[in-house]
Design a protein around this motif. Sequence first.
Motif, PDB file in Angstrom:
ATOM      1  N   GLY A 370     117.976  91.407  63.227  1.00 56.11           N
ATOM      2  CA  GLY A 370     117.330  91.686  64.150  1.00 56.11           C
ATOM      3  C   GLY A 370     116.849  90.807  65.005  1.00 56.11           C
ATOM      4  O   GLY A 370     116.770  91.895  66.596  1.00 56.11           O
ATOM      5  N   GLU A 371     115.983  89.392  65.199  1.00 56.45           N
ATOM      6  CA  GLU A 371     115.190  88.985  65.583  1.00 56.45           C
ATOM      7  C   GLU A 371     115.619  87.004  65.995  1.00 56.45           C
ATOM      8  O   GLU A 371     116.543  87.235  65.220  1.00 56.45           O
ATOM      9  CB  GLU A 371     114.127  88.387  64.812  1.00 56.45           C
ATOM     10  CG  GLU A 371     113.418  89.861  64.368  1.00 56.45           C
ATOM     11  CD  GLU A 371     112.288  90.755  65.595  1.00 56.45           C
ATOM     12  OE1 GLU A 371     112.733  90.020  66.501  1.00 56.45           O
ATOM     13  OE2 GLU A 371     112.911  92.038  65.693  1.00 56.45           O
ATOM     14  N   GLU A 372     115.298  87.283  66.605  1.00 54.07           N
ATOM     15  CA  GLU A 372     116.272  85.952  67.035  1.00 54.07           C
ATOM     16  C   GLU A 372     115.108  84.549  66.393  1.00 54.07           C
ATOM     17  O   GLU A 372     113.846  84.596  66.152  1.00 54.07           O
ATOM     18  CB  GLU A 372     115.281  84.948  68.748  1.00 54.07           C
ATOM     19  CG  GLU A 372     116.409  86.095  70.166  1.00 54.07           C
ATOM     20  CD  GLU A 372     115.547  85.706  70.929  1.00 54.07           C
ATOM     21  OE1 GLU A 372     115.231  84.684  71.411  1.00 54.07           O
ATOM     22  OE2 GLU A 372     116.181  86.687  72.209  1.00 54.07           O
ATOM     23  N   ASP A 373     115.840  83.301  66.250  1.00 54.74           N
ATOM     24  CA  ASP A 373     115.329  82.539  65.551  1.00 54.74           C
ATOM     25  C   ASP A 373     115.932  80.584  65.776  1.00 54.74           C
ATOM     26  O   ASP A 373     117.133  80.931  66.114  1.00 54.74           O
ATOM     27  CB  ASP A 373     114.935  82.765  64.101  1.00 54.74           C
ATOM     28  CG  ASP A 373     114.099  81.931  62.886  1.00 54.74           C
ATOM     29  OD1 ASP A 373     113.163  81.373  64.063  1.00 54.74           O
ATOM     30  OD2 ASP A 373     113.673  81.888  61.925  1.00 54.74           O
ATOM     31  N   ASP A 374     115.295  80.097  65.675  1.00 56.50           N
ATOM     32  CA  ASP A 374     116.216  78.379  65.327  1.00 56.50           C
ATOM     33  C   ASP A 374     117.033  78.136  64.332  1.00 56.50           C
ATOM     34  O   ASP A 374     117.167  79.447  63.540  1.00 56.50           O
ATOM     35  CB  ASP A 374     114.743  77.932  64.593  1.00 56.50           C
ATOM     36  CG  ASP A 374     113.787  77.723  66.179  1.00 56.50           C
ATOM     37  OD1 ASP A 374     114.063  77.470  66.903  1.00 56.50           O
ATOM     38  OD2 ASP A 374     112.719  76.777  65.576  1.00 56.50           O
ATOM     39  N   THR A 375     118.213  77.911  64.999  1.00 56.35           N
ATOM     40  CA  THR A 375     119.476  77.797  64.404  1.00 56.35           C
ATOM     41  C   THR A 375     119.896  76.242  64.276  1.00 56.35           C
ATOM     42  O   THR A 375     119.520  75.047  64.903  1.00 56.35           O
ATOM     43  CB  THR A 375     120.506  78.081  65.422  1.00 56.35           C
ATOM     44  OG1 THR A 375     119.866  79.253  65.770  1.00 56.35           O
ATOM     45  CG2 THR A 375     121.770  78.676  64.682  1.00 56.35           C
TER      46      THR A 375
END
Length: 742
Positions: A370-375
Motif C-alpha cells: 500500500g506504499e509508493e515505490d520506484d518502479t
Amino acid sequence: MPSPVPSSAIIYTHTDEAPLLATYSFLPIVQAYAAQAGVPLETRDISLAGRIIAAFGDRLPEDRRMADHLAELGELAKRPEANIIKLPNISASIPQLKAAIAELREQGYDLPAYPDEPATDEERDARARYDRLKGSAVNPVLREGNSDRRAPDSVKQYARTHPHSMGAWSPESKTSVATMDDGDFRHSEQSVVLPADDTLRIEHVGTDGEVTVLKESVPVLAGEVVDATRMDVARLRAFLAEQIVRAAADGVLFSVHLKATMMKVSDPIIFGHVVRAFFPQLFQEHGAALEAAGISPNDGLGGILSGAASLPEGDAIKQAVADGLAAGPRLAMVDSDRGITNLHVPSDVIVDASMPAMIRTSGHMWGPDGEEDDTLAVIPDSSYAGIYQAVIDNCREHGALDPATMGTVPNVGLMAQAAEEYGSHDKTFEIADAGTVRVVNSAGETLLEHDVRSGDIWRACQTKDLPIRNWVELAVTRARATGDPAVFWLDETRAHDANLIAKVHEYLRDHDTDGLDIQILAPVDAARLSVERIRQGLNTISVTGNVLRDYNTDLFPILELGTSAKMLSVVPLLNGGGLFETGAGGSAPKHVQQLLKENYLRWDSLGEFLALAVSFEHYATATGNSGAKVLGVTLDRATGTFLNENRSPARKVGSIDNRGSHFYLALYWAQELAKQTDDPALAKAFAPLAETLAANEQVITDELIAVQGSPVDLGGYFRPDPEKAAAVMRPSTTFNEVLASL
C-alpha cells in the motif's frame, strides 16, 4: 441497414461507463438549450453493449434489435455535413467483452457465449462477429480525418492558476523503463510504398513448402505505405525473465505497460507471456490443467484465480500463485487494498495512461504494502518506450515539472482512414508453425517477408497517401496559426518512418513554410526537446503517427493539466465534416465503481463542454444558423467562468460531483446567453432561466449532494437501465423542473 442520419444535425454519441452516465445528466441540458436556437441534436449508441446487440440482430426479436449505429456514423463521417460529438468508449479486451456478453445474456438478450476455441460453423461465425468488436473498433471507423488536439487557453490558464499536485523527484530514483533491443516489432519492421493500386495477399509458407493464406485480400492504393513486422517470442521470453531478475535485484516494483485494448491481438498475447514469466512454477505444475479448462494467461491473473475456483486443483493453483508472488520481485498494484496486481487484467494498465500517471507521481507506483515505490516499467516493444525514459531522465535531473509555469505540447496526429492501426485489425497473427510469412502482390512478387517460429507474433498495417498529405498540411496550418515549432516525431532508422520522412519532405514543398520552425526528429530526441521546452514555459507542436498520437495526448496533458480529459480534440474530416472528441476515458471504470458504491461521480465533463462549443460553431458555419454560433461562443465563455469558479467535480462525497458541475455549467451558460446582444431572441428566452437557476442555486446543490453516500443500482454496467440511470444522474427535482420550463 443503418437508419438515415439527418443531414443537418449534431450527432451526440452514447458510449460507455462514466461518459455514458454523465450523458444522462448533461444531454438534457444541451438538448433544451440547442432547441431554442433551432439546432437539432440526435443521439446514436456506439457503446460496447449496443455494438454487440447490433452484431447479432438476426437472432434477436424485433423489439430487442438495434441498428448498427457505428456503421451509420462511419458513412456520415465521409460526408461534408458530418458533425459528430464522440465521447470515450470502451476499447474492449477479451475479459471486458466476455463480461458485457454475460451481462446482456442476464438481461434477456439471446446472445452466444464468446467461443475461445470455436469448433462449429456457428461458433466460428459468433467468434468472427465478436472479434470485430474488440479493441479499437470504433475510432478507425469514425476518424475519417487527422487529429488536432490541444489544451484551450482557458484550460491551460486554469492549470497555471490552480496547479495540480506533482510528486517530488529524487536524483537517486531507481525508476526506469526496460525495453527490448532486438527481436521486437521495432527492430523487425519492413516497409514498402506501393507504386500503383493493387490487391495484396498475406501467406505463411511452412518449412515443408506448404502455403497457407492468412489474409486473402488486402486492397491498397498508389502511394500507400504498407509495413510488416514480427515479435520474436523466444527473445521476448528471455527479455522478460531478465527484467524480473533485475527488478528483484534493484529492489523496485515490477510492472508491465501494454496497449491490450487497441493492440487487441498482439498485446494480450504479450501480456500472457509476462504472466507466464512471472509465475514459472505455476505453469510448470498446472499449465496443462489451466489450458484444458480454457483458462488463458492472456486474460490475466484475475482470470486464472477466478477460473481455478471450479477446478479440482484450485487450491493448489492459488497456492502456486501466492508462492510466485512471494518468490518474485514485488509486483506493482492497481488496487493494493483489494489485492489487484499489475498482472490481474490486461486492460487495467494501459501504457498511455499508466506511464504518465507514474511520472507524475515521483516515478512511483503502488506496491503490495500500500506504499509508493520506484518502479521498473517494462514496455517490451522499443518503438516508443524511449520517450518515457527521456521524460524520466529529465525529471530525475531537474525535478518534477511545475504546472504553474509549464508550456504545452499540442498534437497533430496521423490517424485518418485507419492510418497505422497496428494490432487493431485482421492483419495480426500468432504464428502456429515455423516458416516464412510474406506479403505478396497481385503479380506474385514478394514485397515483405519474415522468417517466423511457432508462437511469434506477426502483424502488418497500412497508411494511405491522402491522410499523410492532409497530416502535413494540418501541421503547417497549426505552426502558422500559433508560431510554435512543429516537430515530426519520425526516426530515419526505422523502416516505416523512413518512408514517411520522404513523403513529409515531398509534401512540405506544397506549402509556404517561410518563417516556420518545422523539424524532423527521432521520437526520443523529440521527447527530450519537448520536455526541455515545456520546462522553460515554451510550446512545441508534436506531429506524430497514430500510436504516438495516443501516447502523447495522454503523456503531456496529464503532466500539464492533471488529466487528458481537458483537451480539445478536433478532427477536421477529409470531406469537410467535423468530428469532435471529448477526451480520454482511461479513468472511467474507477469513476463508475465509486458511483455504484457511494452515488458520487467524479468524472469531469470539461472535454464535452469544449467539444460542444466547437461543434456549435462548426454547425453555424455549415448551415448559416447564427443562433448556433451564439450557443458556441456563450458556451465557451461559460466554460471559462466554470473553470475560474472551480466548479469541476471535487474529490470527496459531500461536495459537488459531475451532476453539480453540469448544473453550474447550465447556470453560467444561461447567464452568458441572457446578456449577449448578437441574438436578442435568445437573450430573451434565457433571461428568466438564468434568474431562476441563480435564485435556486442552494436548493439545487443541496438536492444533488443529499443523495450521495449510499450505493446505487443502475441495472447494468455495460448497458444500464435508462430509467434507473436517469434517476441516479438527475436527482434534483428543482433543477429538472426549471430546465423543463425552458
